[in-house]
Scaffold this motif. Structure first.
Motif, PDB file in Angstrom:
ATOM      1  N   LYS A  97       0.878  -1.174   0.000  1.00  0.00           N
ATOM      2  CA  LYS A  97       0.000   0.000   0.000  1.00  0.00           C
ATOM      3  C   LYS A  97       0.913   1.220   0.000  1.00  0.00           C
ATOM      4  CE  LYS A  97      -3.857  -1.919   2.641  1.00  0.00           C
ATOM      5  NZ  LYS A  97      -4.642  -1.762   3.881  1.00  0.00           N
TER       6      LYS A  97
ATOM      7  N   ASN B  20       3.063   4.271   0.795  1.00  0.00           N
ATOM      8  CA  ASN B  20       3.731   4.776   2.000  1.00  0.00           C
ATOM      9  C   ASN B  20       3.513   3.897   3.219  1.00  0.00           C
ATOM     10  OD1 ASN B  20       4.769   7.085   0.673  1.00  0.00           O
ATOM     11  ND2 ASN B  20       2.730   7.976   0.785  1.00  0.00           N
ATOM     12  N   THR B  21       3.429   2.595   3.010  1.00  0.00           N
ATOM     13  CA  THR B  21       3.114   1.689   4.112  1.00  0.00           C
ATOM     14  C   THR B  21       4.124   0.548   4.209  1.00  0.00           C
ATOM     15  OG1 THR B  21       0.768   2.169   3.860  1.00  0.00           O
ATOM     16  CG2 THR B  21       1.314   0.186   5.070  1.00  0.00           C
TER      17      THR B  21
ATOM     18  N   SER C 136       4.393  -3.125   6.136  1.00  0.00           N
ATOM     19  CA  SER C 136       3.654  -4.164   6.843  1.00  0.00           C
ATOM     20  C   SER C 136       4.651  -4.985   7.651  1.00  0.00           C
ATOM     21  CB  SER C 136       2.919  -5.054   5.837  1.00  0.00           C
ATOM     22  OG  SER C 136       2.310  -6.135   6.480  1.00  0.00           O
TER      23      SER C 136
ATOM     24  N   GLU D 113       0.247  -2.574  10.035  1.00  0.00           N
ATOM     25  CA  GLU D 113       0.637  -1.675   8.950  1.00  0.00           C
ATOM     26  C   GLU D 113       0.993  -0.354   9.600  1.00  0.00           C
ATOM     27  OE1 GLU D 113      -1.961  -3.444   5.242  1.00  0.00           O
ATOM     28  OE2 GLU D 113      -2.635  -1.598   6.198  1.00  0.00           O
TER      29      GLU D 113
ATOM     30  N   GLN E 235       3.389   3.635   8.941  1.00  0.00           N
ATOM     31  CA  GLN E 235       4.114   4.548   8.055  1.00  0.00           C
ATOM     32  C   GLN E 235       5.545   4.689   8.571  1.00  0.00           C
ATOM     33  OE1 GLN E 235       1.762   8.076   8.457  1.00  0.00           O
ATOM     34  NE2 GLN E 235       0.390   7.506   6.799  1.00  0.00           N
TER      35      GLN E 235
END
Length: 180
Positions: free
Chosen positions: A64, A66-67, A69, A94, A96
């Protein structure tokens, strides 16, 4: 003299090209987390207590925008005389990632628990009552500890550390950005 100038300019261009493409891969993050982050909690006494230990961490970058995990495989033992529990928990967060230039480190913020599983499955209800507390410990830990630190003792990373202003999350890697 002209040859020396051309050589120096070529070397500078080569170094600039290498520097502008520096990134941290998922495997590098996983290796750092495995080597540097030791998360273990033991609370209580011999009769009543809880033990929590992270055994393995997997990282996925950029699925996703700017993510990052983070999946943590955790061993949990709850001691009590009526129903002792031992389970393997898998929690996926998740978050940033962001770069702190003052200490050359990558941290996580806005952690969100997106998946929680236990093995054996029938333990989920028993663990469910303490799961928020366990996930709180893990969330607090992941938000306050760097998930990667550039090693300023290595010359190439020391240069990167001084030049990096922020990071961008791309599929499979964190790209170090040198300008604002």
């Amino acid at each position: 003299m002209k040859i020396l100038n051309i050589t120096l300019c070529s070397l500078l261009l080569l170094l600039t090209g290498c520097v502008s493409q520096y990134s941290i891969t998922e495997k590098e993050l996983e290796g750092y987390l495995s080597d540097e982050m030791h998360f273990e909690i033991k609370e209580g006494n011999q009769v009543f207590g809880i033990e929590l230990k992270v055994n393995d961490i997997d990282v996925i970058l950029g699925r996703k925008a700017n993510t990052m995990s983070v999946t943590a495989a955790t061993l949990v033992k709850v001691r009590n005389p009526l129903l002792p529990i031992s389970a393997d928990l898998t929690a996926t967060f998740e978050a940033q990632p962001w770069y702190d230039a003052s200490n050359h480190s990558v941290y996580l913020r806005n952690l969100n628990l997106v998946r929680f599983e236990s093995e054996p499955k029938h333990i989920e209800k028993a663990i469910g009552s303490i799961a928020p507390q366990l996930m709180g410990f893990l969330t607090q830990f992941l938000e306050t500890q760097p998930v990667y630190v550039l090693d300023t003792k290595k010359s190439n990373q020391a240069l990167m550390a001084e030049m990096t202003k922020r990071i961008d999350v791309k599929p499979g890697k964190l790209v170090l950005v040198f300008d604002e």
